[in-house]
Scaffold this motif. Structure first.
Motif, PDB file in Angstrom:
ATOM      1  N   THR A 174      -2.609  -2.632   7.418  1.00  0.00           N
ATOM      2  CA  THR A 174      -1.669  -1.330   7.757  1.00  0.00           C
ATOM      3  C   THR A 174      -0.586  -2.108   8.176  1.00  0.00           C
ATOM      4  N   ARG A 228       1.842  -3.270   5.293  1.00  0.00           N
ATOM      5  CA  ARG A 228       2.596  -2.285   4.849  1.00  0.00           C
ATOM      6  C   ARG A 228       3.625  -1.679   5.708  1.00  0.00           C
ATOM      7  N   ASP A 254      -5.680   4.777   5.052  1.00  0.00           N
ATOM      8  CA  ASP A 254      -6.123   3.577   5.577  1.00  0.00           C
ATOM      9  C   ASP A 254      -7.399   3.437   6.062  1.00  0.00           C
TER      10      ASP A 254
END
Length: 399
Positions: A392, A395, A93
């Motif tokens: 992020t 996800r 990430d």
């Protein structure tokens, strides 16, 4: 820690003294039943997560954002390789932001954070922040009159083992710290009082000698600092380990004894107030310090600053200590608090024994009198927002 801040925190303890448990009594004088323990969430991912506002709306100041970008870049080798205990991010990430950080113009650092990050509120976002600093005290490499409080390196007989009388079924996790005595039995290591009384004398462990044992006590709590000699030499020392005895926050003891507060004859609930009491009451003050049986050993450091728990030098007014289960190491953090000094952008680069739970922060202020004054009285409340790499939250399924 680990490193710099793991053993400090009279500072962290003092503002939290109001949270000390007391015995609740119901009518008739019967103690109320102890409430059931509250389950502690495993990490940030186990808490509610909510998207925060766009970073463009924060009005990041150029100086603060440039300093934060430097601190973030220094942490990139950690965030791109180390497993994140929070459950929020993965090393990949961080790749894009870390790849662009070195060449990004510092004069436009605020845009870097807008381009690469999104904000998230962990739990209710209610933040509590204290402060720490790098103490600078008078010292000497050699013992001579006026410089006789030893600063010890790690002793070679401090080790981990299981006491002979501990059943095998109870031997879980890491063995405790201690030493083998002259009969070969594993026993607890020397306490603060025993060390002050000379238990380690004559072994060549002295890195230097402090002029003031009270200042040395508080330097141990901070976990790192500087000895400045009369000749002007600066000896930077950092946390190497401790003697295995539990840390006792003397601020909490003083509160229980009614010594801290705003009433007549009480002392301010800050590092400065605690030091004032010890100096004005030397015998009782010495006994109070000895109630903290933990003793910190040091190593001499080189470089431009004390090391945080991830092995990166911490930077004054940029680095913040966190609980790594709730804030990813290396993550930028925006604090909006009731103390103007603590507001703004920080980067998670350290941890500490008293820094536990979500939205709990310890702001680092560097060295010098200003740092000492701000950190010693820092107790700020407000809101915290974490900066996570863009994508992020999608996800994680955060709406």
């Amino acid at each position: 820690m680990a490193r710099f801040s793991s053993v400090r925190h009279v500072l962290a303890a003092v503002p939290a003294l109001a949270l000390l448990a007391s015995c609740t009594v119901v009518p008739g004088g019967t103690p109320a039943p102890t409430p059931p323990p509250v389950a502690t969430p495993a990490n940030a991912a186990a808490l509610s997560l909510a998207r925060g506002p766009a970073i463009e709306s924060f009005g990041l100041l150029p100086r603060d954002s440039a300093a934060a970008l430097d601190a973030f870049q220094a942490s990139c080798h950690v965030v791109t390789r180390r497993e994140d205990q929070t459950g929020l991010t993965q090393p990949a990430d961080w790749y894009q932001a870390c790849a662009e950080a070195p060449e990004w113009p510092r004069g436009n650092a605020a845009q870097f954070f807008s381009a690469h990050f999104e904000t998230v509120r962990v739990g209710d976002g209610a933040a509590f922040a204290t402060g720490y600093f790098e103490p600078q005290i008078l010292g000497s490499r050699e013992k001579h009159p006026g410089f006789d409080a030893p600063v010890y390196a790690m002793p070679d007989d401090l080790t981990r083992a299981w006491p002979d009388d501990m059943p095998q079924a109870e031997r879980e996790g890491r063995p405790p710290l201690g030493r083998y005595d002259e009969d070969g039995r594993f026993v607890s290591y020397y306490t603060r009082a025993e060390i002050e009384d000379g238990a380690l004398e004559g072994r060549g462990l002295e890195i230097g000698w402090a002029a003031d044992p009270v200042e040395l006590f508080f330097l141990q709590i901070q976990g790192s600092g500087r000895l400045v000699t009369p000749e002007g030499e600066v000896i930077r020392i950092g946390y190497a380990g401790q003697n295995g005895h539990a840390y006792t926050g003397i601020g909490g003891v003083m509160r229980e004894q009614g010594l801290l507060g705003d009433g007549p004859g009480q002392y301010p609930g800050s590092m400065q107030g605690i030091m004032q009491y010890i100096r004005e009451n030397p015998e009782d003050g010495r006994a109070l310090m000895r109630m903290n049986e933990s003793w910190v050993f040091f190593t001499e450091l080189e470089g431009d600053g004390p090391l945080g728990s991830i092995g990166v030098p911490v930077r004054g007014e940029s680095s913040v200590a966190v609980d790594p289960k709730f804030v990813p190491y290396g993550a930028p953090v925006f604090l909006a608090t009731d103390r103007a000094e603590a507001r703004g952008l920080w980067v998670a680069q350290d941890t500490g024994g008293a820094i536990r739970g979500p939205n709990r922060f310890d702001t680092f202020w560097g060295a010098g009198e200003r740092a000492r004054e701000i950190a010693g009285g820092m107790s700020a409340r407000g809101e915290a927002l974490l900066f996570l790499p863009r994508g992020t939250l999608d996800r994680l399924g955060v709406p």
